[in-house]
Design a protein around this motif. Structure first.
Motif, PDB file in Angstrom:
ATOM      1  N   GLN A 146       0.850  -1.175   0.000  1.00 49.76           N
ATOM      2  CA  GLN A 146       0.000   0.000   0.000  1.00 49.76           C
ATOM      3  C   GLN A 146       0.891   1.232   0.000  1.00 49.76           C
ATOM      4  OE1 GLN A 146      -3.313  -0.421   0.093  1.00 49.76           O
ATOM      5  NE2 GLN A 146      -4.080   1.609   0.426  1.00 49.76           N
ATOM      6  N   PRO A 147       1.276   1.723  -1.168  1.00 54.38           N
ATOM      7  CA  PRO A 147       2.173   2.878  -1.194  1.00 54.38           C
ATOM      8  C   PRO A 147       1.547   4.079  -0.492  1.00 54.38           C
ATOM      9  CG  PRO A 147       1.680   2.125  -3.424  1.00 54.38           C
ATOM     10  CD  PRO A 147       0.874   1.302  -2.483  1.00 54.38           C
ATOM     11  N   SER A 148       2.396   4.919   0.079  1.00 52.01           N
ATOM     12  CA  SER A 148       1.887   6.086   0.790  1.00 52.01           C
ATOM     13  C   SER A 148       1.076   6.992  -0.123  1.00 52.01           C
ATOM     14  CB  SER A 148       3.032   6.851   1.434  1.00 52.01           C
ATOM     15  OG  SER A 148       3.950   7.247   0.458  1.00 52.01           O
ATOM     16  N   SER A 149       1.329   6.943  -1.429  1.00 55.84           N
ATOM     17  CA  SER A 149       0.570   7.769  -2.362  1.00 55.84           C
ATOM     18  C   SER A 149      -0.888   7.333  -2.444  1.00 55.84           C
ATOM     19  CB  SER A 149       1.204   7.727  -3.746  1.00 55.84           C
ATOM     20  OG  SER A 149       1.194   6.427  -4.251  1.00 55.84           O
ATOM     21  N   ARG A 150      -1.205   6.153  -1.963  1.00 57.00           N
ATOM     22  CA  ARG A 150      -2.586   5.676  -1.972  1.00 57.00           C
ATOM     23  C   ARG A 150      -3.320   6.002  -0.678  1.00 57.00           C
ATOM     24  NH1 ARG A 150      -2.573   0.145  -5.211  1.00 57.00           N
ATOM     25  NH2 ARG A 150      -1.930   1.041  -7.163  1.00 57.00           N
ATOM     26  N   CYS A 151      -2.668   6.669   0.199  1.00 57.02           N
ATOM     27  CA  CYS A 151      -3.273   7.074   1.456  1.00 57.02           C
ATOM     28  C   CYS A 151      -4.274   8.178   1.128  1.00 57.02           C
ATOM     29  CB  CYS A 151      -2.184   7.558   2.412  1.00 57.02           C
ATOM     30  SG  CYS A 151      -2.800   7.966   4.035  1.00 57.02           S
ATOM     31  N   ASP A 162       9.083   4.652   5.792  1.00 59.13           N
ATOM     32  CA  ASP A 162      10.459   5.031   6.120  1.00 59.13           C
ATOM     33  C   ASP A 162      10.536   6.032   7.262  1.00 59.13           C
ATOM     34  OD1 ASP A 162      11.438   3.412   4.112  1.00 59.13           O
ATOM     35  OD2 ASP A 162      11.352   5.007   2.621  1.00 59.13           O
ATOM     36  N   SER A 163       9.423   6.587   7.632  1.00 59.57           N
ATOM     37  CA  SER A 163       9.369   7.623   8.660  1.00 59.57           C
ATOM     38  C   SER A 163       9.503   7.009  10.066  1.00 59.57           C
ATOM     39  CB  SER A 163       8.028   8.341   8.525  1.00 59.57           C
ATOM     40  OG  SER A 163       7.763   9.152   9.597  1.00 59.57           O
ATOM     41  N   PRO A 164      10.155   7.718  11.001  1.00 52.57           N
ATOM     42  CA  PRO A 164      10.288   7.196  12.370  1.00 52.57           C
ATOM     43  C   PRO A 164       8.937   6.991  13.069  1.00 52.57           C
ATOM     44  CG  PRO A 164      11.688   9.121  12.062  1.00 52.57           C
ATOM     45  CD  PRO A 164      10.865   8.979  10.826  1.00 52.57           C
ATOM     46  N   ASP A 165       7.908   7.742  12.660  1.00 47.50           N
ATOM     47  CA  ASP A 165       6.591   7.595  13.281  1.00 47.50           C
ATOM     48  C   ASP A 165       5.647   6.722  12.446  1.00 47.50           C
ATOM     49  OD1 ASP A 165       6.366   9.467  11.269  1.00 47.50           O
ATOM     50  OD2 ASP A 165       5.014  10.773  12.382  1.00 47.50           O
ATOM     51  N   ARG A 166       6.214   5.770  11.692  1.00 47.30           N
ATOM     52  CA  ARG A 166       5.433   4.913  10.789  1.00 47.30           C
ATOM     53  C   ARG A 166       4.320   4.149  11.483  1.00 47.30           C
ATOM     54  NH1 ARG A 166      10.462   3.263  10.217  1.00 47.30           N
ATOM     55  NH2 ARG A 166      11.158   1.880  11.845  1.00 47.30           N
ATOM     56  N   GLU A 167       4.459   3.868  12.779  1.00 38.04           N
ATOM     57  CA  GLU A 167       3.444   3.110  13.507  1.00 38.04           C
ATOM     58  C   GLU A 167       2.160   3.905  13.718  1.00 38.04           C
ATOM     59  OE1 GLU A 167       5.173   1.631  17.110  1.00 38.04           O
ATOM     60  OE2 GLU A 167       6.839   0.720  16.046  1.00 38.04           O
ATOM     61  N   GLU A 195       8.396  -5.193  13.290  1.00 36.28           N
ATOM     62  CA  GLU A 195       7.776  -4.694  12.065  1.00 36.28           C
ATOM     63  C   GLU A 195       8.470  -5.275  10.844  1.00 36.28           C
ATOM     64  OE1 GLU A 195       7.468  -0.348  12.098  1.00 36.28           O
ATOM     65  OE2 GLU A 195       7.814  -0.474  14.259  1.00 36.28           O
ATOM     66  N   LEU A 196       7.714  -5.405   9.763  1.00 35.36           N
ATOM     67  CA  LEU A 196       8.243  -5.778   8.462  1.00 35.36           C
ATOM     68  C   LEU A 196       7.852  -4.660   7.507  1.00 35.36           C
ATOM     69  CD1 LEU A 196       9.646  -7.810   6.603  1.00 35.36           C
ATOM     70  CD2 LEU A 196       7.419  -8.891   6.274  1.00 35.36           C
ATOM     71  N   LEU A 197       8.837  -3.982   6.953  1.00 34.15           N
ATOM     72  CA  LEU A 197       8.578  -2.845   6.076  1.00 34.15           C
ATOM     73  C   LEU A 197       8.356  -3.315   4.648  1.00 34.15           C
ATOM     74  CD1 LEU A 197      11.152  -0.282   7.509  1.00 34.15           C
ATOM     75  CD2 LEU A 197       8.810  -0.759   8.224  1.00 34.15           C
ATOM     76  N   PRO A 198       7.694  -2.506   3.832  1.00 34.37           N
ATOM     77  CA  PRO A 198       7.380  -2.916   2.458  1.00 34.37           C
ATOM     78  C   PRO A 198       8.603  -3.274   1.622  1.00 34.37           C
ATOM     79  CG  PRO A 198       6.181  -0.926   3.013  1.00 34.37           C
ATOM     80  CD  PRO A 198       7.122  -1.198   4.141  1.00 34.37           C
ATOM     81  N   ASP A 199       9.754  -2.703   1.929  1.00 31.07           N
ATOM     82  CA  ASP A 199      10.958  -3.015   1.151  1.00 31.07           C
ATOM     83  C   ASP A 199      11.683  -4.259   1.661  1.00 31.07           C
ATOM     84  OD1 ASP A 199      12.144  -2.137   3.483  1.00 31.07           O
ATOM     85  OD2 ASP A 199      13.171  -0.437   2.578  1.00 31.07           O
ATOM     86  N   GLY A 200      11.107  -4.941   2.657  1.00 29.68           N
ATOM     87  CA  GLY A 200      11.681  -6.184   3.179  1.00 29.68           C
ATOM     88  C   GLY A 200      12.532  -6.010   4.422  1.00 29.68           C
ATOM     89  N   ARG A 201      12.796  -4.772   4.834  1.00 31.13           N
ATOM     90  CA  ARG A 201      13.577  -4.569   6.061  1.00 31.13           C
ATOM     91  C   ARG A 201      12.779  -5.016   7.275  1.00 31.13           C
ATOM     92  NH1 ARG A 201      14.783   1.333   6.573  1.00 31.13           N
ATOM     93  NH2 ARG A 201      12.982   1.507   5.214  1.00 31.13           N
ATOM     94  N   VAL A 202      13.503  -5.517   8.257  1.00 31.27           N
ATOM     95  CA  VAL A 202      12.894  -5.981   9.498  1.00 31.27           C
ATOM     96  C   VAL A 202      13.282  -5.033  10.615  1.00 31.27           C
ATOM     97  CG1 VAL A 202      12.866  -7.854  11.191  1.00 31.27           C
ATOM     98  CG2 VAL A 202      12.940  -8.376   8.740  1.00 31.27           C
ATOM     99  N   ALA A 217       3.433  -1.163   5.969  1.00 28.96           N
ATOM    100  CA  ALA A 217       4.217  -1.858   6.995  1.00 28.96           C
ATOM    101  C   ALA A 217       3.333  -2.884   7.712  1.00 28.96           C
ATOM    102  CB  ALA A 217       4.770  -0.854   7.998  1.00 28.96           C
ATOM    103  N   LEU A 218       3.936  -4.003   8.064  1.00 29.22           N
ATOM    104  CA  LEU A 218       3.270  -4.988   8.905  1.00 29.22           C
ATOM    105  C   LEU A 218       3.749  -4.775  10.328  1.00 29.22           C
ATOM    106  CD1 LEU A 218       3.522  -8.277   6.828  1.00 29.22           C
ATOM    107  CD2 LEU A 218       1.440  -7.086   7.483  1.00 29.22           C
ATOM    108  N   LEU A 219       2.810  -4.626  11.242  1.00 22.27           N
ATOM    109  CA  LEU A 219       3.124  -4.416  12.643  1.00 22.27           C
ATOM    110  C   LEU A 219       2.720  -5.667  13.401  1.00 22.27           C
ATOM    111  CD1 LEU A 219       4.022  -2.453  14.879  1.00 22.27           C
ATOM    112  CD2 LEU A 219       1.658  -1.642  14.966  1.00 22.27           C
ATOM    113  N   PHE A 220       3.657  -6.247  14.142  1.00 23.18           N
ATOM    114  CA  PHE A 220       3.394  -7.472  14.884  1.00 23.18           C
ATOM    115  C   PHE A 220       3.119  -7.171  16.351  1.00 23.18           C
ATOM    116  CE2 PHE A 220       5.874  -8.635  11.197  1.00 23.18           C
ATOM    117  CZ  PHE A 220       5.127  -9.682  10.685  1.00 23.18           C
TER     118      PHE A 220
END
Length: 80
Positions: A14-19, A29-34, A62-69, A54-57
């Motif tokens: 869900q890209p941020s542009s679709r918000c 990518d933002s520090p306040d992504r949650e 968290e698992l970010l859309p680019d695959g970072r954990v 982002a997936l929040l557990f």
């Protein structure tokens, strides 16, 4: 013989542009992504999908859309 094609990975769930709401959600990518809105919640499985992709557990990982954990970041218990 049939050739199987591997599935392609989406670049973002869900890209941020679709918000579409105001104010727009913070990007993944933002520090306040949650603070992004939950678009799909599965508490029985322990995760939620945020508007920014982002997936929040439940363990605060968290698992970010680019695959970072992002490792769980629970507050430490106060010691006596």
């Amino acid at each position: 013989m049939r050739t199987l094609t591997p599935p392609t990975a989406p670049s973002r769930l869900q890209p941020s542009s679709r918000c579409l709401h105001t104010p727009p959600c913070p990007t993944a990518d933002s520090p306040d992504r949650e603070a992004a809105r939950v678009v799909a919640a599965h508490p029985e499985q322990g995760w939620s999908l945020l508007c920014n992709g982002a997936l929040l557990f439940d363990d605060t990982g968290e698992l970010l859309p680019d695959g970072r954990v992002i490792a769980p970041h629970r507050p430490l218990a106060a010691t006596a």
